[in-house]
Design an enzyme around this catalytic site. Structure first.
Site, PDB file in Angstrom:
ATOM      1  CB  ILE A  88      -0.980   0.039   1.199  1.00 28.11           C
ATOM      2  CG1 ILE A  88      -0.229  -0.029   2.532  1.00 28.11           C
ATOM      3  CG2 ILE A  88      -1.989  -1.087   1.093  1.00 28.11           C
ATOM      4  CD1 ILE A  88      -1.159   0.054   3.745  1.00 28.11           C
ATOM      5  CG  ASP A  89      -0.149   4.388  -2.547  1.00 28.86           C
ATOM      6  OD1 ASP A  89       0.564   3.628  -3.232  1.00 28.86           O
ATOM      7  OD2 ASP A  89      -1.201   4.905  -2.957  1.00 28.86           O
ATOM      8  CE  LYS A  90       6.459   9.185   3.297  1.00 24.74           C
ATOM      9  NZ  LYS A  90       7.330  10.295   2.820  1.00 24.74           N
ATOM     10  CB  THR A 116      -2.482   4.188   2.030  1.00 21.08           C
ATOM     11  OG1 THR A 116      -2.770   5.023   0.913  1.00 21.08           O
ATOM     12  CG2 THR A 116      -3.704   3.351   2.355  1.00 21.08           C
ATOM     13  NE  ARG A 162      -3.067   8.536  -3.637  1.00 18.88           N
ATOM     14  CZ  ARG A 162      -1.762   8.769  -3.581  1.00 18.88           C
ATOM     15  NH1 ARG A 162      -0.907   7.770  -3.449  1.00 18.88           N
ATOM     16  NH2 ARG A 162      -1.315  10.010  -3.678  1.00 18.88           N
TER      17      ARG A 162
END
Length: 364
Positions: A167-169, A171, A271
């Site tokens: 998952i993104d930084k 998130t 997103r």
């Protein structure tokens, strides 16, 4: 050995820097080398490298050539140069290659579950998942390496173990880590076959027109901004197919709290899909969510929103649930995590605001 996705990051970064590397003006460092096969027919160097660097677009390779980063026989060449058997093609960037060896680092972990085969971790916002361009330490995998440093069978540099998904930084939420090759293979197959269960909570701009819906659209790098993903028509030749199902949890007039269920797991999927349908995530700077996109034209409302951005200085997205079949026991495993404080407080502020302004009309 440098991985292709990391090389892709470095290639894009190298083109972007345009010569401001660490080695001083004019200094270039070899990042990739390949010798042209003896049976290779003459072919353009950009096409040749696009096949060798599978995660780098041909357009990016062309930009690298324009910047003088693509060399044949030690000399820079243009994109249309045709390589011939026996020639050596190199990618030369304006900074040294980084050592991507993963070292254990004593970083706190919120471990939701752990056994001999796997562990489920609740990642905080702000923690990078895996070392990459610009983030070569202080990541989740460094923390996992420290936690498992006493386990002889776990090598953090072995791609057959470790993170199964990312998952993104910025998130927050749940991730599963495989301790054994057998566990990673089995869990990876479940993600590939879309049999896992994942849901996210997101606060998005705008009042959703329906109570639920589905977004379908291929996702690929935005040709105008390599740090952002763009959505293309389903079934097109651009990008990879992506499907996001969503439903409304609570409405706050100018923003909506929704649940997103992923059918696929593409980079920035939620997103990009929410931006595509006109509802960027609140606080998502990359996709326009740090603009005041809905609401009143008053100073007090503007200040209220700006305070919200400061309270939750990231995209308002949390990986809330994760479910999969245990790779060894065959038992269904389901996990959930509470909303982190920043997101919980942000939602409560919007709830109080709307309760105090029930006469608001013309909400789209």
């Amino acid at each position: 050995m440098i991985e292709y996705d990391e090389l892709d990051d470095e290639l894009g970064q190298g083109v972007a820097t345009g010569g401001d590397g660490e080695g001083g003006e004019g200094t270039l460092y070899e990042h990739f080398r390949v010798e042209v096969d003896r049976g290779q027919a003459p072919v353009r160097v950009d096409r040749f490298l696009a096949e060798k660097l599978q995660h780098s677009s041909r357009n990016r390779i062309q930009k690298a050539a324009e910047a003088g980063f693509i060399h044949v026989g030690g000399r820079p060449v243009k994109s249309n140069y045709k390589v011939r058997p026996g020639e050596v093609v190199t990618l030369m960037l304006d900074r040294p290659r980084y050592d991507t060896t993963i070292e254990p680092e004593d970083i706190p972990l919120d471990i939701v579950y752990e056994d001999a085969d796997l562990m489920v971790v609740n990642k905080p916002a702000g923690l990078v998942v895996h070392p990459g361009c610009g983030n070569f330490s202080g990541t989740l995998v460094n923390a996992v390496a420290w936690h498992l440093r006493g386990l002889d069978s776990y090598d953090p540099n072995d791609p057959e173990v470790g993170l199964v998904h990312r998952i993104d930084k910025d998130t927050s939420g749940l991730l599963v880590v495989a301790k054994t090759p057998e566990a990673k293979t089995a869990l990876g197959a479940q993600f590939y076959n879309k049999t896992t269960h994942r849901s996210y909570n997101a606060l998005v701009w705008g009042n959703m027109a329906a109570d639920n819906g589905t977004v379908e659209g291929n996702i690929a790098r935005d040709p105008r901004d390599r740090l952002r993903m763009a959505v293309f028509p389903p079934g097109s030749e651009v990008g990879k197919a992506a499907v996001t199902h969503w439903r409304v949890i609570e409405r706050f007039g100018y923003v909506t709290l929704i649940e997103c269920i992923l059918e696929t797991g593409r980079t920035h999927q939620i997103r990009a899909h929410m931006k595509h349908i006109g509802h960027p995530l609140f606080g998502d700077e990359r996709y326009g969510g740090t603009e005041i996109l809905r609401g009143e034209r008053t100073g007090s409302y503007r200040q209220f929103v700006l305070n919200g951005f400061r309270l939750c200085p990231r995209q308002a997205l949390h990986a809330r649930t994760l479910g999969f079949v245990h790779p060894r026991t065959g038992r269904q495993m389901d996990f959930s995590s509470d909303l982190p404080d920043d997101l919980r407080q942000l939602i409560e502020r919007w709830r109080r605001y709307m309760n105090a302004n029930k006469d608001i009309t013309n909400i789209d």
